[in-house]
Design a protein around this motif. Structure first.
Motif, short mmCIF file in Angstrom:
data_model
loop_
_atom_site.label_atom_id
_atom_site.label_comp_id
_atom_site.label_asym_id
_atom_site.label_seq_id
_atom_site.Cartn_x
_atom_site.Cartn_y
_atom_site.Cartn_z
N VAL A 1 -6.53 -17.61 3.54
CA VAL A 1 -6.51 -16.08 3.53
C VAL A 1 -7.87 -15.57 3.50
N MET A 2 -8.54 -15.45 2.28
CA MET A 2 -9.80 -15.16 2.16
C MET A 2 -10.73 -16.29 3.16
N VAL B 1 -15.00 -9.85 7.37
CA VAL B 1 -14.60 -8.39 7.19
C VAL B 1 -15.12 -7.67 5.79
N GLU B 2 -15.93 -6.97 6.30
CA GLU B 2 -17.29 -6.14 4.99
C GLU B 2 -16.96 -5.88 4.09
N VAL C 1 -9.38 -4.17 1.96
CA VAL C 1 -8.08 -4.77 2.55
C VAL C 1 -6.13 -5.62 2.06
N THR C 2 -5.45 -4.31 2.12
CA THR C 2 -4.85 -5.13 1.71
C THR C 2 -3.76 -6.19 3.26
N VAL C 3 -3.30 -7.46 2.82
CA VAL C 3 -2.79 -8.14 4.43
C VAL C 3 -1.73 -8.68 3.79
N THR C 4 -1.10 -8.41 4.68
CA THR C 4 0.88 -8.25 4.73
C THR C 4 0.93 -10.57 5.17
N LEU C 5 1.45 -10.86 4.95
CA LEU C 5 2.05 -12.11 4.89
C LEU C 5 2.95 -12.46 5.64
N ASN C 6 3.63 -12.91 7.09
CA ASN C 6 5.20 -12.63 7.55
C ASN C 6 5.92 -11.32 6.93
N ASN C 7 5.05 -9.85 7.25
CA ASN C 7 5.73 -8.94 7.06
C ASN C 7 6.24 -8.63 5.37
N VAL C 8 5.09 -9.40 4.51
CA VAL C 8 5.10 -9.29 3.10
C VAL C 8 3.81 -9.55 2.11
N PHE C 9 3.51 -8.50 1.73
CA PHE C 9 2.21 -7.44 1.22
C PHE C 9 2.04 -9.01 0.62
N CYS D 1 -6.60 -1.46 6.51
CA CYS D 1 -7.45 -0.73 6.11
C CYS D 1 -7.33 0.68 5.99
N SER D 2 -7.13 0.52 4.25
CA SER D 2 -6.80 2.56 3.90
C SER D 2 -7.65 3.21 3.90
N MET D 3 -7.72 4.08 4.89
CA MET D 3 -9.06 5.16 5.49
C MET D 3 -8.70 6.47 4.72
#
Length: 91
Positions: free
Chosen positions: A36-37, A45-46, A51-59, A80-82
């Motif tokens: 993922v990284m 990705v700056e 960044v929060t990653v979801t993988l197959n709809n799971v955090f 990304c949270s804004m």
């Protein structure tokens, strides 16, 4: 707080074995076993720490970004949270 979905594209490397994953429902080919990284690095990705990653709809926990190897058919989303002001300044 708003969630901004970012779209990413991956360039092929010559000679590398490829697999297909999905980013926001779009199928793309990436190196087999990419983490993922590494995917975030390739996508430039700056601020991966934000960044929060979801993988197959799971955090996916942040501590797994560097060690989790993606698998054929995985569905990935970067969130990304804004921050921002009030949408209703009169309140």
């Amino acid at each position: 707080m708003f969630i901004l979905h970012l779209q990413y594209f991956v360039k092929r490397k010559k000679g590398a074995e490829l697999m297909t994953i999905q980013i926001y429902g779009k199928r793309i080919e990436v190196e087999d076993g990419i983490t993922v990284m590494r995917l975030m690095e390739l996508q430039k990705v700056e601020t991966p720490q934000n960044v929060t990653v979801t993988l197959n709809n799971v955090f996916l926990p942040v501590e797994r970004y560097e060690c989790y190897a993606l698998q054929e058919g995985d569905a990935v989303e970067f969130l990304c949270s804004m921050g921002g002001g009030s949408c209703c300044p009169d309140l």
